[in-house]
Design a protein around this motif. Sequence first.
Motif, PDB file in Angstrom:
ATOM      1  N   ILE A   1       0.866  -1.185   0.000  1.00 53.89           N
ATOM      2  CA  ILE A   1       0.000   0.000   0.000  1.00 53.89           C
ATOM      3  C   ILE A   1       0.900   1.232   0.000  1.00 53.89           C
ATOM      4  N   ILE A   2       0.632   2.160  -0.919  1.00 52.07           N
ATOM      5  CA  ILE A   2       1.351   3.430  -0.986  1.00 52.07           C
ATOM      6  C   ILE A   2       0.418   4.494  -0.432  1.00 52.07           C
ATOM      7  N   HIS A   3       0.829   5.120   0.651  1.00 47.77           N
ATOM      8  CA  HIS A   3      -0.027   6.097   1.336  1.00 47.77           C
ATOM      9  C   HIS A   3       0.577   7.498   1.240  1.00 47.77           C
ATOM     10  N   ARG A   4      -0.167   8.408   0.654  1.00 50.50           N
ATOM     11  CA  ARG A   4       0.232   9.814   0.626  1.00 50.50           C
ATOM     12  C   ARG A   4      -0.183  10.446   1.946  1.00 50.50           C
TER      13      ARG A   4
ATOM     14  N   ILE B   1       6.431  19.415   6.243  1.00 53.74           N
ATOM     15  CA  ILE B   1       6.486  18.858   4.890  1.00 53.74           C
ATOM     16  C   ILE B   1       5.083  18.350   4.540  1.00 53.74           C
ATOM     17  N   LYS B   2       4.546  18.849   3.441  1.00 53.04           N
ATOM     18  CA  LYS B   2       3.167  18.544   3.058  1.00 53.04           C
ATOM     19  C   LYS B   2       3.041  17.282   2.213  1.00 53.04           C
ATOM     20  N   ASN B   3       4.136  16.861   1.584  1.00 58.58           N
ATOM     21  CA  ASN B   3       4.063  15.771   0.613  1.00 58.58           C
ATOM     22  C   ASN B   3       5.013  14.646   1.003  1.00 58.58           C
ATOM     23  N   CYS B   4       4.464  13.675   1.726  1.00 55.69           N
ATOM     24  CA  CYS B   4       5.231  12.525   2.203  1.00 55.69           C
ATOM     25  C   CYS B   4       4.529  11.243   1.775  1.00 55.69           C
ATOM     26  N   ILE B   5       5.318  10.209   1.610  1.00 55.84           N
ATOM     27  CA  ILE B   5       4.781   8.901   1.243  1.00 55.84           C
ATOM     28  C   ILE B   5       5.311   7.868   2.229  1.00 55.84           C
ATOM     29  N   VAL B   6       4.432   6.976   2.635  1.00 56.16           N
ATOM     30  CA  VAL B   6       4.829   5.803   3.402  1.00 56.16           C
ATOM     31  C   VAL B   6       4.331   4.588   2.632  1.00 56.16           C
ATOM     32  N   VAL B   7       5.225   3.625   2.428  1.00 48.69           N
ATOM     33  CA  VAL B   7       4.858   2.364   1.792  1.00 48.69           C
ATOM     34  C   VAL B   7       4.717   1.319   2.888  1.00 48.69           C
ATOM     35  N   TYR B   8       3.606   0.597   2.828  1.00 48.19           N
ATOM     36  CA  TYR B   8       3.330  -0.462   3.798  1.00 48.19           C
ATOM     37  C   TYR B   8       3.403  -1.821   3.113  1.00 48.19           C
ATOM     38  N   ILE B   9       4.068  -2.754   3.770  1.00 47.20           N
ATOM     39  CA  ILE B   9       4.084  -4.145   3.339  1.00 47.20           C
ATOM     40  C   ILE B   9       3.421  -4.936   4.467  1.00 47.20           C
ATOM     41  N   ASP B  10       2.335  -5.621   4.162  1.00 42.95           N
ATOM     42  CA  ASP B  10       1.588  -6.369   5.187  1.00 42.95           C
ATOM     43  C   ASP B  10       1.304  -5.502   6.418  1.00 42.95           C
ATOM     44  N   GLU B  11       0.874  -4.272   6.160  1.00 39.90           N
ATOM     45  CA  GLU B  11       0.503  -3.299   7.189  1.00 39.90           C
ATOM     46  C   GLU B  11       1.676  -2.774   8.018  1.00 39.90           C
ATOM     47  N   VAL B  12       2.898  -3.117   7.635  1.00 37.33           N
ATOM     48  CA  VAL B  12       4.095  -2.641   8.335  1.00 37.33           C
ATOM     49  C   VAL B  12       4.688  -1.485   7.539  1.00 37.33           C
ATOM     50  N   PRO B  13       4.960  -0.324   8.171  1.00 31.60           N
ATOM     51  CA  PRO B  13       5.614   0.765   7.448  1.00 31.60           C
ATOM     52  C   PRO B  13       7.026   0.341   7.036  1.00 31.60           C
ATOM     53  N   ALA B  14       7.257   0.259   5.731  1.00 27.98           N
ATOM     54  CA  ALA B  14       8.491  -0.314   5.211  1.00 27.98           C
ATOM     55  C   ALA B  14       9.438   0.714   4.604  1.00 27.98           C
ATOM     56  N   ALA B  15       8.902   1.802   4.058  1.00 26.36           N
ATOM     57  CA  ALA B  15       9.741   2.766   3.348  1.00 26.36           C
ATOM     58  C   ALA B  15       9.030   4.110   3.289  1.00 26.36           C
ATOM     59  N   CYS B  16       9.820   5.157   3.070  1.00 25.99           N
ATOM     60  CA  CYS B  16       9.228   6.496   2.996  1.00 25.99           C
ATOM     61  C   CYS B  16      10.040   7.391   2.064  1.00 25.99           C
ATOM     62  N   GLY B  17       9.438   8.504   1.750  1.00 29.21           N
ATOM     63  CA  GLY B  17      10.077   9.545   0.965  1.00 29.21           C
ATOM     64  C   GLY B  17       9.198  10.782   1.013  1.00 29.21           C
ATOM     65  N   ALA B  18       9.734  11.902   0.566  1.00 32.15           N
ATOM     66  CA  ALA B  18       8.978  13.149   0.601  1.00 32.15           C
ATOM     67  C   ALA B  18       9.539  14.107  -0.442  1.00 32.15           C
ATOM     68  N   PHE B  19       8.778  15.167  -0.677  1.00 30.16           N
ATOM     69  CA  PHE B  19       9.344  16.275  -1.448  1.00 30.16           C
ATOM     70  C   PHE B  19       8.854  17.573  -0.839  1.00 30.16           C
ATOM     71  N   LYS B  20       9.653  18.610  -1.076  1.00 24.98           N
ATOM     72  CA  LYS B  20       9.240  19.951  -0.675  1.00 24.98           C
ATOM     73  C   LYS B  20       9.567  20.903  -1.808  1.00 24.98           C
ATOM     74  N   GLU B  21       8.835  22.005  -1.855  1.00 24.52           N
ATOM     75  CA  GLU B  21       9.039  22.979  -2.913  1.00 24.52           C
ATOM     76  C   GLU B  21      10.393  23.637  -2.763  1.00 24.52           C
ATOM     77  N   LEU B  22      11.125  23.691  -3.871  1.00 27.85           N
ATOM     78  CA  LEU B  22      12.404  24.396  -3.911  1.00 27.85           C
ATOM     79  C   LEU B  22      12.241  25.735  -4.629  1.00 27.85           C
ATOM     80  N   SER B  23      11.380  25.746  -5.651  1.00 27.31           N
ATOM     81  CA  SER B  23      11.033  26.982  -6.365  1.00 27.31           C
ATOM     82  C   SER B  23       9.642  26.782  -6.964  1.00 27.31           C
ATOM     83  N   ASP B  24       9.156  27.758  -7.699  1.00 26.48           N
ATOM     84  CA  ASP B  24       7.804  27.673  -8.257  1.00 26.48           C
ATOM     85  C   ASP B  24       7.591  26.437  -9.121  1.00 26.48           C
ATOM     86  N   ASP B  25       8.631  25.980  -9.810  1.00 27.04           N
ATOM     87  CA  ASP B  25       8.466  24.841 -10.709  1.00 27.04           C
ATOM     88  C   ASP B  25       9.280  23.615 -10.321  1.00 27.04           C
ATOM     89  N   THR B  26       9.966  23.642  -9.169  1.00 27.31           N
ATOM     90  CA  THR B  26      10.898  22.569  -8.801  1.00 27.31           C
ATOM     91  C   THR B  26      10.657  22.080  -7.378  1.00 27.31           C
TER      92      THR B  26
END
Length: 149
Positions: A2-5, A44-69
């Motif tokens: 499961i990929i959770h935003r 940070i408004k934009n984070c992802i957690v990946v769950y494997i068998d309901e266990v949080p397994a991995a994560c990542g995020a992004f934040k705005e650096l500029s208007d388009d990046t």
Amino acid sequence: MIIHRTDSTSLDFQTLVKYLDANLAEHNGDNEAFFAQFNTIDGIKNCIVVYIDEVPAACGAFKELSDDTVEIKRMFTSPEFRKRGLGSTIVKELESWAKEIGYKKAVLETSRDLMNAISVYEKSGFQQIPNYGQYIGVDSSVCYEKKLR
């Protein structure tokens, strides 16, 4: 899988980031304080957690650096879930989310020594660029960029 935003208030995201920070502190040694100042997760408004068998397994995020990046941050996979392609899955999801919001480019910084991370980014289509911002002149850092299409 499961990929959770979510955002940085997620307790599962915060827990995974604590493991990431412990790993980076060991890896960065005396330079950890320099890097840590750029890796806070407050707001940070934009984070992802990946769950494997309901266990949080991995994560990542992004934040705005500029208007388009956006800057991809806080990428981590728990050791017991590595070698399953979760890093690539997270990068792809972060790219899709950033593109949905209207961003045109993603950049990131990683350690020159973290070959597994570099492999994920290069396989995902990121191209090495000169170090940007606070990473200019930091020999242990390598920076990447990808146009979001």
